[in-house]
Motif scaffolding. Structure first.
Motif, PDB file in Angstrom:
ATOM      1  N   GLN A 201      36.900  32.310  49.427  1.00  0.00           N
ATOM      2  CA  GLN A 201      38.260  32.524  49.621  1.00  0.00           C
ATOM      3  C   GLN A 201      39.119  31.993  50.324  1.00  0.00           C
ATOM      4  N   GLU A 202      38.799  31.631  51.476  1.00  0.00           N
ATOM      5  CA  GLU A 202      39.313  30.810  52.623  1.00  0.00           C
ATOM      6  C   GLU A 202      39.615  29.620  52.024  1.00  0.00           C
ATOM      7  N   HIS A 203      38.816  28.943  51.449  1.00  0.00           N
ATOM      8  CA  HIS A 203      38.860  27.547  51.134  1.00  0.00           C
ATOM      9  C   HIS A 203      39.912  27.494  50.051  1.00  0.00           C
ATOM     10  N   LEU A 204      39.734  28.391  49.054  1.00  0.00           N
ATOM     11  CA  LEU A 204      41.107  28.466  47.968  1.00  0.00           C
ATOM     12  C   LEU A 204      42.130  28.724  48.220  1.00  0.00           C
ATOM     13  N   CYS A 205      42.431  28.994  49.607  1.00  0.00           N
ATOM     14  CA  CYS A 205      44.078  29.417  50.092  1.00  0.00           C
ATOM     15  C   CYS A 205      44.508  28.110  50.566  1.00  0.00           C
ATOM     16  N   MET A 206      45.377  27.269  50.088  1.00  0.00           N
ATOM     17  CA  MET A 206      45.898  26.169  50.830  1.00  0.00           C
ATOM     18  C   MET A 206      47.336  26.251  51.204  1.00  0.00           C
ATOM     19  N   VAL A 207      47.639  27.681  50.961  1.00  0.00           N
ATOM     20  CA  VAL A 207      49.298  27.912  51.183  1.00  0.00           C
ATOM     21  C   VAL A 207      49.264  28.236  52.460  1.00  0.00           C
ATOM     22  N   LYS A 208      50.276  27.449  53.427  1.00  0.00           N
ATOM     23  CA  LYS A 208      50.574  27.677  54.647  1.00  0.00           C
ATOM     24  C   LYS A 208      51.247  28.875  55.095  1.00  0.00           C
ATOM     25  N   ASN A 209      52.470  29.571  54.364  1.00  0.00           N
ATOM     26  CA  ASN A 209      53.226  30.582  54.979  1.00  0.00           C
ATOM     27  C   ASN A 209      52.775  31.833  53.499  1.00  0.00           C
ATOM     28  N   ASP A 210      54.039  32.825  53.598  1.00  0.00           N
ATOM     29  CA  ASP A 210      53.820  33.533  52.584  1.00  0.00           C
ATOM     30  C   ASP A 210      54.743  33.454  51.262  1.00  0.00           C
ATOM     31  N   ALA A 211      55.039  31.967  51.106  1.00  0.00           N
ATOM     32  CA  ALA A 211      56.036  31.817  50.052  1.00  0.00           C
ATOM     33  C   ALA A 211      55.220  30.968  48.725  1.00  0.00           C
ATOM     34  N   VAL A 212      55.524  31.665  47.709  1.00  0.00           N
ATOM     35  CA  VAL A 212      54.899  30.935  46.590  1.00  0.00           C
ATOM     36  C   VAL A 212      56.242  31.108  45.334  1.00  0.00           C
ATOM     37  N   ASP A 213      56.442  30.228  44.571  1.00  0.00           N
ATOM     38  CA  ASP A 213      57.380  30.267  43.376  1.00  0.00           C
ATOM     39  C   ASP A 213      56.737  30.233  42.157  1.00  0.00           C
ATOM     40  N   LEU A 214      55.431  30.039  42.050  1.00  0.00           N
ATOM     41  CA  LEU A 214      54.651  30.108  40.749  1.00  0.00           C
ATOM     42  C   LEU A 214      53.542  30.902  40.819  1.00  0.00           C
ATOM     43  N   VAL A 215      53.458  32.016  39.675  1.00  0.00           N
ATOM     44  CA  VAL A 215      52.410  32.779  39.863  1.00  0.00           C
ATOM     45  C   VAL A 215      51.627  32.309  38.383  1.00  0.00           C
ATOM     46  N   VAL A 216      50.522  31.928  38.212  1.00  0.00           N
ATOM     47  CA  VAL A 216      49.883  31.365  36.893  1.00  0.00           C
ATOM     48  C   VAL A 216      48.605  32.095  36.463  1.00  0.00           C
ATOM     49  N   THR A 217      48.470  32.490  35.361  1.00  0.00           N
ATOM     50  CA  THR A 217      47.313  32.945  34.695  1.00  0.00           C
ATOM     51  C   THR A 217      46.950  32.442  33.612  1.00  0.00           C
ATOM     52  N   GLY A 218      45.514  32.598  33.162  1.00  0.00           N
ATOM     53  CA  GLY A 218      45.447  32.210  31.729  1.00  0.00           C
ATOM     54  C   GLY A 218      44.496  30.803  31.914  1.00  0.00           C
ATOM     55  N   CYS A 219      43.896  30.605  32.824  1.00  0.00           N
ATOM     56  CA  CYS A 219      43.127  29.396  33.050  1.00  0.00           C
ATOM     57  C   CYS A 219      41.726  29.793  33.500  1.00  0.00           C
ATOM     58  N   PRO A 220      40.762  29.849  32.304  1.00  0.00           N
ATOM     59  CA  PRO A 220      40.879  29.598  30.993  1.00  0.00           C
ATOM     60  C   PRO A 220      41.788  30.771  30.240  1.00  0.00           C
ATOM     61  N   HIS A 221      42.118  30.396  28.997  1.00  0.00           N
ATOM     62  CA  HIS A 221      43.130  31.038  28.192  1.00  0.00           C
ATOM     63  C   HIS A 221      42.940  32.696  28.541  1.00  0.00           C
ATOM     64  N   TYR A 222      43.870  33.415  28.510  1.00  0.00           N
ATOM     65  CA  TYR A 222      43.873  35.077  28.807  1.00  0.00           C
ATOM     66  C   TYR A 222      43.448  35.420  27.215  1.00  0.00           C
ATOM     67  N   SER A 223      42.706  36.735  27.347  1.00  0.00           N
ATOM     68  CA  SER A 223      42.223  37.297  26.487  1.00  0.00           C
ATOM     69  C   SER A 223      43.118  38.555  26.137  1.00  0.00           C
ATOM     70  N   THR A 224      42.903  39.351  25.139  1.00  0.00           N
ATOM     71  CA  THR A 224      43.718  40.565  24.847  1.00  0.00           C
ATOM     72  C   THR A 224      43.714  41.674  25.930  1.00  0.00           C
ATOM     73  N   ALA A 225      42.346  41.709  26.249  1.00  0.00           N
ATOM     74  CA  ALA A 225      41.967  42.645  27.547  1.00  0.00           C
ATOM     75  C   ALA A 225      42.730  42.163  28.547  1.00  0.00           C
ATOM     76  N   GLU A 226      42.709  41.215  29.069  1.00  0.00           N
ATOM     77  CA  GLU A 226      43.483  40.859  30.157  1.00  0.00           C
ATOM     78  C   GLU A 226      45.014  40.881  30.108  1.00  0.00           C
ATOM     79  N   PHE A 227      45.444  40.678  29.038  1.00  0.00           N
ATOM     80  CA  PHE A 227      47.007  41.026  28.643  1.00  0.00           C
ATOM     81  C   PHE A 227      47.338  42.704  28.842  1.00  0.00           C
TER      82      PHE A 227
END
Ligand code: F3S
Length: 420
Positions: A283-309
Protein backbone atom coordinates in the motif's frame (compact mmCIF):
# COMPACT_ATOMS: atom_id res chain seq x y z
CA UNK A 1 5.41 -27.71 -37.20
CA UNK A 2 3.05 -30.34 -38.56
CA UNK A 3 0.44 -28.58 -40.69
CA UNK A 4 -2.79 -29.97 -42.13
CA UNK A 5 -3.57 -29.85 -45.86
CA UNK A 6 -6.00 -27.02 -45.17
CA UNK A 7 -3.37 -25.02 -43.28
CA UNK A 8 -0.85 -25.57 -46.08
CA UNK A 9 -3.39 -24.34 -48.60
CA UNK A 10 -3.89 -21.18 -46.54
CA UNK A 11 -0.12 -20.65 -46.61
CA UNK A 12 -0.33 -21.06 -50.39
CA UNK A 13 -2.76 -18.13 -50.46
CA UNK A 14 -5.99 -20.08 -51.14
CA UNK A 15 -7.88 -18.07 -48.47
CA UNK A 16 -6.43 -14.71 -49.46
CA UNK A 17 -3.52 -12.57 -48.39
CA UNK A 18 -4.77 -11.66 -44.88
CA UNK A 19 -5.15 -15.32 -43.93
CA UNK A 20 -1.79 -16.18 -45.50
CA UNK A 21 0.03 -13.49 -43.50
CA UNK A 22 -1.90 -14.30 -40.29
CA UNK A 23 -1.13 -18.01 -40.50
CA UNK A 24 2.54 -17.49 -41.31
CA UNK A 25 2.87 -15.30 -38.19
CA UNK A 26 1.20 -18.00 -36.07
CA UNK A 27 3.46 -20.70 -37.54
CA UNK A 28 6.53 -18.58 -36.72
CA UNK A 29 5.24 -18.15 -33.16
CA UNK A 30 4.65 -21.88 -32.80
CA UNK A 31 8.09 -22.72 -34.22
CA UNK A 32 9.69 -20.30 -31.75
CA UNK A 33 7.97 -22.01 -28.81
CA UNK A 34 8.45 -25.55 -30.06
CA UNK A 35 4.77 -26.23 -30.74
CA UNK A 36 4.12 -29.31 -32.87
CA UNK A 37 0.81 -28.24 -34.33
CA UNK A 38 -1.94 -25.66 -34.35
CA UNK A 39 -5.16 -25.99 -32.36
CA UNK A 40 -8.59 -24.43 -32.69
CA UNK A 41 -9.73 -21.67 -30.34
CA UNK A 42 -13.40 -20.91 -29.85
CA UNK A 43 -12.99 -17.14 -29.48
CA UNK A 44 -10.48 -14.29 -29.45
CA UNK A 45 -10.20 -11.05 -27.47
CA UNK A 46 -8.17 -8.44 -29.34
CA UNK A 47 -6.00 -6.12 -27.25
CA UNK A 48 -4.48 -4.20 -30.17
CA UNK A 49 -7.26 -1.63 -29.93
CA UNK A 50 -5.26 1.43 -28.84
CA UNK A 51 -3.42 3.56 -31.32
CA UNK A 52 0.20 3.26 -30.16
CA UNK A 53 2.23 3.63 -33.33
CA UNK A 54 1.37 3.98 -37.00
CA UNK A 55 2.48 0.41 -37.72
CA UNK A 56 -0.28 -1.06 -35.49
CA UNK A 57 -2.98 0.91 -37.27
CA UNK A 58 -1.54 0.09 -40.67
CA UNK A 59 -1.40 -3.62 -39.81
CA UNK A 60 -5.12 -3.66 -38.96
CA UNK A 61 -6.04 -1.64 -42.07
CA UNK A 62 -3.86 -3.79 -44.33
CA UNK A 63 -5.56 -6.92 -43.03
CA UNK A 64 -8.92 -5.39 -43.98
CA UNK A 65 -7.62 -4.36 -47.44
CA UNK A 66 -6.45 -7.95 -47.92
CA UNK A 67 -9.93 -9.28 -47.09
CA UNK A 68 -9.29 -10.28 -43.46
CA UNK A 69 -12.36 -11.16 -41.38
CA UNK A 70 -12.53 -12.93 -38.04
CA UNK A 71 -13.08 -16.69 -38.21
CA UNK A 72 -14.38 -17.03 -34.62
CA UNK A 73 -16.37 -14.77 -32.25
CA UNK A 74 -14.00 -11.92 -31.43
CA UNK A 75 -14.35 -9.20 -28.80
CA UNK A 76 -12.40 -5.96 -28.49
CA UNK A 77 -10.46 -4.43 -25.61
CA UNK A 78 -10.98 -0.72 -24.91
CA UNK A 79 -9.99 1.95 -27.31
CA UNK A 80 -7.86 4.71 -25.76
CA UNK A 81 -10.87 7.04 -25.94
CA UNK A 82 -14.62 7.10 -25.47
CA UNK A 83 -15.62 6.58 -29.09
CA UNK A 84 -19.02 8.18 -28.48
CA UNK A 85 -18.35 10.90 -25.83
CA UNK A 86 -14.89 11.87 -27.09
CA UNK A 87 -15.77 15.57 -26.88
CA UNK A 88 -16.43 15.36 -23.13
CA UNK A 89 -13.08 13.59 -22.77
CA UNK A 90 -11.49 16.46 -24.73
CA UNK A 91 -9.86 14.12 -27.23
CA UNK A 92 -7.60 15.97 -29.70
CA UNK A 93 -8.68 15.75 -33.34
CA UNK A 94 -5.69 13.69 -34.49
CA UNK A 95 -6.08 11.11 -31.69
CA UNK A 96 -9.77 10.85 -32.51
CA UNK A 97 -9.10 10.30 -36.18
CA UNK A 98 -6.56 7.51 -35.53
CA UNK A 99 -8.94 5.70 -33.17
CA UNK A 100 -11.88 6.09 -35.52
CA UNK A 101 -9.76 4.45 -38.24
CA UNK A 102 -8.93 1.58 -35.86
CA UNK A 103 -12.62 1.25 -34.99
CA UNK A 104 -13.53 1.07 -38.68
CA UNK A 105 -10.85 -1.56 -39.31
CA UNK A 106 -12.12 -3.88 -36.57
CA UNK A 107 -15.76 -3.42 -37.52
CA UNK A 108 -14.82 -4.25 -41.11
CA UNK A 109 -13.13 -7.41 -39.83
CA UNK A 110 -16.51 -8.21 -38.17
CA UNK A 111 -15.22 -8.15 -34.61
CA UNK A 112 -17.83 -7.46 -31.90
CA UNK A 113 -17.51 -3.87 -30.61
CA UNK A 114 -17.41 -4.74 -26.93
CA UNK A 115 -14.61 -2.21 -26.21
CA UNK A 116 -14.07 -3.57 -22.74
CA UNK A 117 -11.16 -4.91 -20.68
CA UNK A 118 -13.57 -6.98 -18.55
CA UNK A 119 -14.85 -9.26 -21.34
CA UNK A 120 -15.34 -11.98 -18.73
CA UNK A 121 -18.17 -9.89 -17.23
CA UNK A 122 -19.77 -8.48 -20.37
CA UNK A 123 -18.47 -10.03 -23.53
CA UNK A 124 -18.20 -13.40 -25.17
CA UNK A 125 -17.69 -15.34 -21.99
CA UNK A 126 -15.84 -18.67 -22.11
CA UNK A 127 -16.48 -21.71 -19.93
CA UNK A 128 -14.17 -23.84 -17.79
CA UNK A 129 -11.61 -25.67 -19.94
CA UNK A 130 -12.41 -23.75 -23.12
CA UNK A 131 -9.44 -23.03 -25.41
CA UNK A 132 -9.38 -19.31 -26.26
CA UNK A 133 -6.89 -16.69 -27.43
CA UNK A 134 -7.09 -13.51 -25.40
CA UNK A 135 -5.01 -10.38 -25.24
CA UNK A 136 -5.14 -7.88 -22.30
CA UNK A 137 -3.24 -8.97 -19.22
CA UNK A 138 -6.02 -8.62 -16.64
CA UNK A 139 -8.50 -10.51 -18.83
CA UNK A 140 -5.99 -13.30 -19.48
CA UNK A 141 -5.27 -13.72 -15.75
CA UNK A 142 -9.01 -13.74 -14.99
CA UNK A 143 -9.89 -16.19 -17.78
CA UNK A 144 -7.20 -18.68 -16.72
CA UNK A 145 -7.41 -18.26 -12.95
CA UNK A 146 -11.07 -17.58 -12.19
CA UNK A 147 -12.96 -19.18 -15.09
CA UNK A 148 -10.43 -21.93 -15.83
CA UNK A 149 -10.46 -21.23 -19.58
CA UNK A 150 -7.10 -21.65 -21.32
CA UNK A 151 -5.14 -18.91 -23.03
CA UNK A 152 -1.57 -17.72 -23.33
CA UNK A 153 -0.72 -14.05 -22.88
CA UNK A 154 -1.22 -13.13 -26.53
CA UNK A 155 0.53 -10.00 -27.67
CA UNK A 156 -0.94 -7.20 -29.76
CA UNK A 157 -1.31 -8.08 -33.47
CA UNK A 158 -0.82 -11.78 -32.69
CA UNK A 159 -4.42 -11.60 -31.44
CA UNK A 160 -5.60 -10.31 -34.83
CA UNK A 161 -3.83 -13.22 -36.54
CA UNK A 162 -5.50 -15.71 -34.16
CA UNK A 163 -8.91 -14.15 -34.86
CA UNK A 164 -8.50 -14.37 -38.64
CA UNK A 165 -7.41 -18.03 -38.54
CA UNK A 166 -9.36 -19.21 -35.45
CA UNK A 167 -6.31 -21.21 -34.37
CA UNK A 168 -3.13 -20.77 -32.32
CA UNK A 169 -0.01 -22.89 -31.82
CA UNK A 170 -0.53 -25.61 -29.20
CA UNK A 171 1.84 -24.56 -26.41
CA UNK A 172 2.10 -22.85 -23.04
CA UNK A 173 -1.03 -22.48 -20.91
CA UNK A 174 -3.17 -24.29 -23.48
CA UNK A 175 -1.61 -27.55 -22.21
CA UNK A 176 -2.53 -29.06 -18.82
CA UNK A 177 1.09 -29.88 -17.92
CA UNK A 178 2.11 -26.21 -18.19
CA UNK A 179 -0.67 -25.14 -15.83
CA UNK A 180 0.95 -26.88 -12.88
CA UNK A 181 1.72 -24.58 -9.95
CA UNK A 182 5.41 -24.01 -9.51
CA UNK A 183 5.44 -21.92 -6.34
CA UNK A 184 3.16 -21.80 -3.34
CA UNK A 185 2.12 -18.52 -1.72
CA UNK A 186 0.45 -18.75 1.68
CA UNK A 187 -1.60 -15.89 3.11
CA UNK A 188 -0.38 -15.75 6.69
CA UNK A 189 -2.12 -13.99 9.60
CA UNK A 190 -4.54 -12.30 7.19
CA UNK A 191 -7.72 -12.13 9.28
CA UNK A 192 -11.37 -12.18 8.22
CA UNK A 193 -11.57 -8.48 9.22
CA UNK A 194 -8.88 -7.73 6.66
CA UNK A 195 -10.63 -9.79 3.98
CA UNK A 196 -13.85 -7.89 4.70
CA UNK A 197 -12.22 -4.73 3.34
CA UNK A 198 -12.40 -4.99 -0.48
CA UNK A 199 -9.31 -2.79 -0.80
CA UNK A 200 -7.16 -5.77 0.23
CA UNK A 201 -7.63 -7.79 -2.96
CA UNK A 202 -5.76 -5.54 -5.43
CA UNK A 203 -2.95 -5.32 -2.85
CA UNK A 204 -2.79 -9.11 -2.61
CA UNK A 205 -2.75 -9.32 -6.40
CA UNK A 206 0.03 -6.75 -6.58
CA UNK A 207 2.13 -8.76 -4.13
CA UNK A 208 1.41 -12.02 -5.93
CA UNK A 209 2.53 -10.53 -9.25
CA UNK A 210 5.79 -9.35 -7.71
CA UNK A 211 6.48 -12.77 -6.19
CA UNK A 212 5.35 -14.96 -9.09
CA UNK A 213 6.68 -13.01 -12.07
CA UNK A 214 5.82 -15.24 -15.03
CA UNK A 215 5.58 -18.45 -12.99
CA UNK A 216 2.35 -20.23 -12.08
CA UNK A 217 1.63 -19.80 -8.38
CA UNK A 218 -0.82 -21.54 -6.08
CA UNK A 219 -2.31 -19.31 -3.37
CA UNK A 220 -3.81 -20.71 -0.18
CA UNK A 221 -5.90 -18.83 2.34
CA UNK A 222 -8.18 -16.79 0.06
CA UNK A 223 -11.74 -16.61 1.42
CA UNK A 224 -14.28 -18.65 -0.51
CA UNK A 225 -16.90 -15.89 -0.52
CA UNK A 226 -14.75 -13.29 -2.31
CA UNK A 227 -16.74 -11.13 -4.74
CA UNK A 228 -16.19 -11.40 -8.48
CA UNK A 229 -15.25 -7.70 -8.67
CA UNK A 230 -12.60 -8.22 -6.00
CA UNK A 231 -11.14 -11.05 -8.06
CA UNK A 232 -11.14 -8.69 -11.04
CA UNK A 233 -9.06 -6.16 -9.08
CA UNK A 234 -6.81 -8.97 -7.82
CA UNK A 235 -6.08 -10.33 -11.31
CA UNK A 236 -5.54 -6.88 -12.82
CA UNK A 237 -3.00 -5.99 -10.14
CA UNK A 238 -1.22 -9.36 -10.38
CA UNK A 239 -0.86 -9.08 -14.15
CA UNK A 240 0.52 -5.54 -13.83
CA UNK A 241 3.24 -6.13 -11.21
CA UNK A 242 4.20 -9.51 -12.74
CA UNK A 243 3.73 -11.31 -16.05
CA UNK A 244 1.03 -13.46 -14.46
CA UNK A 245 -1.03 -15.49 -16.92
CA UNK A 246 -2.43 -17.99 -14.43
CA UNK A 247 -2.49 -18.33 -10.67
CA UNK A 248 -4.40 -20.98 -8.78
CA UNK A 249 -6.51 -19.65 -5.94
CA UNK A 250 -7.00 -22.90 -4.09
CA UNK A 251 -10.71 -23.64 -3.66
CA UNK A 252 -11.70 -20.92 -6.15
CA UNK A 253 -9.91 -21.74 -9.40
CA UNK A 254 -11.95 -24.54 -11.02
CA UNK A 255 -8.93 -26.78 -11.66
CA UNK A 256 -7.49 -26.06 -8.20
CA UNK A 257 -10.15 -27.22 -5.78
CA UNK A 258 -7.31 -28.65 -3.69
CA UNK A 259 -3.61 -27.81 -3.48
CA UNK A 260 -2.75 -31.29 -4.76
CA UNK A 261 -4.81 -30.66 -7.91
CA UNK A 262 -2.83 -27.61 -8.98
CA UNK A 263 0.55 -29.02 -7.97
CA UNK A 264 -0.25 -32.07 -10.15
CA UNK A 265 1.35 -34.40 -7.62
CA UNK A 266 4.60 -32.42 -7.27
CA UNK A 267 6.06 -30.33 -4.48
CA UNK A 268 6.28 -26.54 -4.96
CA UNK A 269 9.76 -25.31 -5.83
CA UNK A 270 9.40 -22.44 -3.37
CA UNK A 271 7.00 -21.56 -0.58
CA UNK A 272 6.46 -17.84 0.10
CA UNK A 273 4.23 -15.87 2.46
CA UNK A 274 2.08 -12.78 2.25
CA UNK A 275 1.68 -11.19 5.68
CA UNK A 276 -0.11 -8.04 6.90
CA UNK A 277 3.30 -6.32 6.96
CA UNK A 278 3.78 -7.08 3.26
CA UNK A 279 0.28 -5.75 2.53
CA UNK A 280 1.15 -2.51 4.37
CA UNK A 281 4.31 -2.20 2.31
CA UNK A 282 2.44 -2.74 -0.96
CA UNK A 283 0.00 0.00 0.00
CA UNK A 284 2.87 2.37 0.81
CA UNK A 285 4.50 1.53 -2.50
CA UNK A 286 1.31 2.43 -4.36
CA UNK A 287 1.21 5.88 -2.77
CA UNK A 288 3.31 8.31 -4.79
CA UNK A 289 1.43 11.45 -3.76
CA UNK A 290 3.52 13.74 -1.57
CA UNK A 291 0.79 15.85 0.09
CA UNK A 292 -2.96 15.60 0.53
CA UNK A 293 -3.94 17.18 -2.81
CA UNK A 294 -5.43 15.23 -5.72
CA UNK A 295 -7.38 16.66 -8.63
CA UNK A 296 -8.40 13.38 -10.33
CA UNK A 297 -10.22 10.42 -8.82
CA UNK A 298 -10.54 7.59 -11.30
CA UNK A 299 -12.16 4.20 -11.21
CA UNK A 300 -13.13 1.55 -13.74
CA UNK A 301 -9.69 0.03 -14.40
CA UNK A 302 -10.70 -2.70 -15.34
CA UNK A 303 -14.12 -1.49 -16.48
CA UNK A 304 -16.75 -1.03 -13.79
CA UNK A 305 -19.57 -3.54 -13.36
CA UNK A 306 -23.19 -2.80 -12.45
CA UNK A 307 -22.57 -3.96 -8.87
CA UNK A 308 -19.67 -1.53 -8.56
CA UNK A 309 -21.83 1.30 -9.89
CA UNK A 310 -24.57 0.48 -7.38
CA UNK A 311 -22.08 0.78 -4.54
CA UNK A 312 -20.62 4.00 -5.92
CA UNK A 313 -24.10 5.50 -6.25
CA UNK A 314 -24.83 4.67 -2.60
CA UNK A 315 -21.59 6.33 -1.48
CA UNK A 316 -22.26 9.51 -3.48
CA UNK A 317 -26.03 9.66 -2.83
CA UNK A 318 -27.24 13.27 -2.48
CA UNK A 319 -23.66 14.57 -2.24
CA UNK A 320 -21.52 16.48 -4.69
CA UNK A 321 -17.91 15.99 -5.85
CA UNK A 322 -15.67 18.87 -4.73
CA UNK A 323 -15.15 21.54 -7.39
CA UNK A 324 -11.36 21.00 -7.36
CA UNK A 325 -11.69 17.31 -8.29
CA UNK A 326 -12.58 15.53 -11.53
CA UNK A 327 -14.20 12.11 -10.90
CA UNK A 328 -14.10 9.63 -13.78
CA UNK A 329 -15.58 6.15 -14.13
CA UNK A 330 -14.89 3.94 -17.14
CA UNK A 331 -17.18 1.11 -18.18
CA UNK A 332 -18.59 -0.66 -21.22
CA UNK A 333 -21.71 0.18 -23.24
CA UNK A 334 -23.80 -2.64 -21.76
CA UNK A 335 -23.31 -1.52 -18.17
CA UNK A 336 -23.76 2.09 -19.26
CA UNK A 337 -27.17 1.23 -20.73
CA UNK A 338 -28.20 -0.59 -17.54
CA UNK A 339 -27.20 2.22 -15.17
CA UNK A 340 -28.95 4.68 -17.46
CA UNK A 341 -32.17 2.66 -17.31
CA UNK A 342 -31.94 2.26 -13.54
CA UNK A 343 -31.47 6.02 -12.96
CA UNK A 344 -28.00 5.47 -11.47
CA UNK A 345 -26.33 7.43 -14.25
CA UNK A 346 -28.41 10.57 -13.74
CA UNK A 347 -27.77 10.44 -9.96
CA UNK A 348 -24.03 10.15 -10.54
CA UNK A 349 -24.00 12.97 -13.08
CA UNK A 350 -25.97 15.14 -10.62
CA UNK A 351 -23.25 14.39 -8.05
CA UNK A 352 -20.54 15.58 -10.45
CA UNK A 353 -19.29 12.19 -11.71
CA UNK A 354 -18.29 11.74 -15.38
CA UNK A 355 -18.95 8.28 -16.84
CA UNK A 356 -17.20 7.14 -20.01
CA UNK A 357 -17.47 4.00 -22.11
CA UNK A 358 -15.12 2.25 -24.56
CA UNK A 359 -11.95 3.91 -23.32
CA UNK A 360 -9.06 3.41 -20.95
CA UNK A 361 -8.38 5.95 -18.19
CA UNK A 362 -4.67 5.27 -18.44
CA UNK A 363 -4.71 6.71 -21.96
CA UNK A 364 -6.49 9.97 -21.12
CA UNK A 365 -5.34 12.96 -23.22
CA UNK A 366 -2.72 14.60 -21.03
CA UNK A 367 -2.64 17.78 -23.04
CA UNK A 368 -6.34 18.37 -22.31
CA UNK A 369 -6.23 17.47 -18.61
CA UNK A 370 -3.13 18.80 -16.83
CA UNK A 371 -3.77 16.89 -13.59
CA UNK A 372 -1.31 17.07 -10.71
CA UNK A 373 -2.16 13.88 -8.78
CA UNK A 374 -4.70 11.06 -8.94
CA UNK A 375 -6.40 8.70 -6.52
CA UNK A 376 -7.78 5.37 -7.73
CA UNK A 377 -9.28 2.13 -6.45
CA UNK A 378 -7.24 0.25 -9.07
CA UNK A 379 -3.81 -1.02 -8.06
CA UNK A 380 -3.12 -1.56 -11.77
CA UNK A 381 -3.83 2.09 -12.57
CA UNK A 382 -1.76 3.29 -9.59
CA UNK A 383 1.09 1.01 -10.62
CA UNK A 384 1.22 2.26 -14.22
CA UNK A 385 0.06 5.85 -13.81
CA UNK A 386 3.40 7.56 -13.34
CA UNK A 387 5.32 5.51 -15.91
CA UNK A 388 2.66 5.91 -18.58
CA UNK A 389 1.19 9.38 -17.84
CA UNK A 390 3.82 11.05 -15.65
CA UNK A 391 1.14 11.53 -13.00
CA UNK A 392 1.60 10.68 -9.31
CA UNK A 393 -1.11 8.35 -8.03
CA UNK A 394 -2.32 6.86 -4.79
CA UNK A 395 -4.22 3.60 -4.40
CA UNK A 396 -7.14 3.42 -1.95
CA UNK A 397 -10.44 1.61 -1.51
CA UNK A 398 -13.54 3.06 -3.15
CA UNK A 399 -14.84 4.55 0.12
CA UNK A 400 -11.64 6.56 0.52
CA UNK A 401 -11.75 7.55 -3.15
CA UNK A 402 -15.27 8.93 -2.76
CA UNK A 403 -14.52 10.68 0.53
CA UNK A 404 -11.44 12.27 -1.05
CA UNK A 405 -13.44 13.41 -4.06
CA UNK A 406 -16.15 14.92 -1.84
CA UNK A 407 -13.72 16.80 0.40
CA UNK A 408 -11.17 17.79 -2.23
CA UNK A 409 -8.24 16.41 -0.27
CA UNK A 410 -6.87 12.96 0.47
CA UNK A 411 -8.85 11.09 3.12
CA UNK A 412 -7.76 7.57 4.02
CA UNK A 413 -9.25 5.53 6.78
CA UNK A 414 -7.05 3.23 8.79
CA UNK A 415 -7.01 -0.17 7.08
CA UNK A 416 -7.29 -3.34 9.21
CA UNK A 417 -3.83 -4.49 8.04
CA UNK A 418 -2.32 -1.26 9.38
CA UNK A 419 -3.15 -2.16 12.96
CA UNK A 420 -0.13 -3.98 14.32
FE1 F3S B 1 -8.63 -1.61 -18.77
FE2 F3S B 1 -7.08 0.40 -19.38
FE3 F3S B 1 -7.18 -0.53 -16.95
S1 F3S B 1 -7.52 -1.34 -20.67
S2 F3S B 1 -7.52 -2.68 -17.21
S3 F3S B 1 -8.86 0.42 -18.02
S4 F3S B 1 -5.33 0.12 -17.98
Amino acid sequence: MRLTDEENSILDGKRGEAARIALSVLVDLGTLFGAEELMRVSQVHIDATLYMVEAGLEFAEKMVDWGGTVAVPTSLNPSAIDLQRWDALRVPAETLSKHKRLEAAYLNMRATPTWTCAPYQHGIIPRFGEQIAWGESNAIAFANSIIGARTNRYADLMDICAAIIGKVPKFGLHLAENRKADILIELKDVSSRMFADDAIYPLLGYLLGEMAGDRVAAVTGMPQDVKIDSLKGFCAAAASSGAVGLCHLVGLTPEAQTLEMCLQGNKPRRVLEITPAAIRKAQEHLCMVKNDAVDLVVTGCPHYSTAEFMRLAQLIKDKRIHESVVFWVFTNRTVFAWIKNKGILSDLIAGGVMVFTDGCPLQYPRESWPFKAAMTDSAKFANYCFSQRGLDAVYAGIEDCVETALRGKICRKDSPWNKK
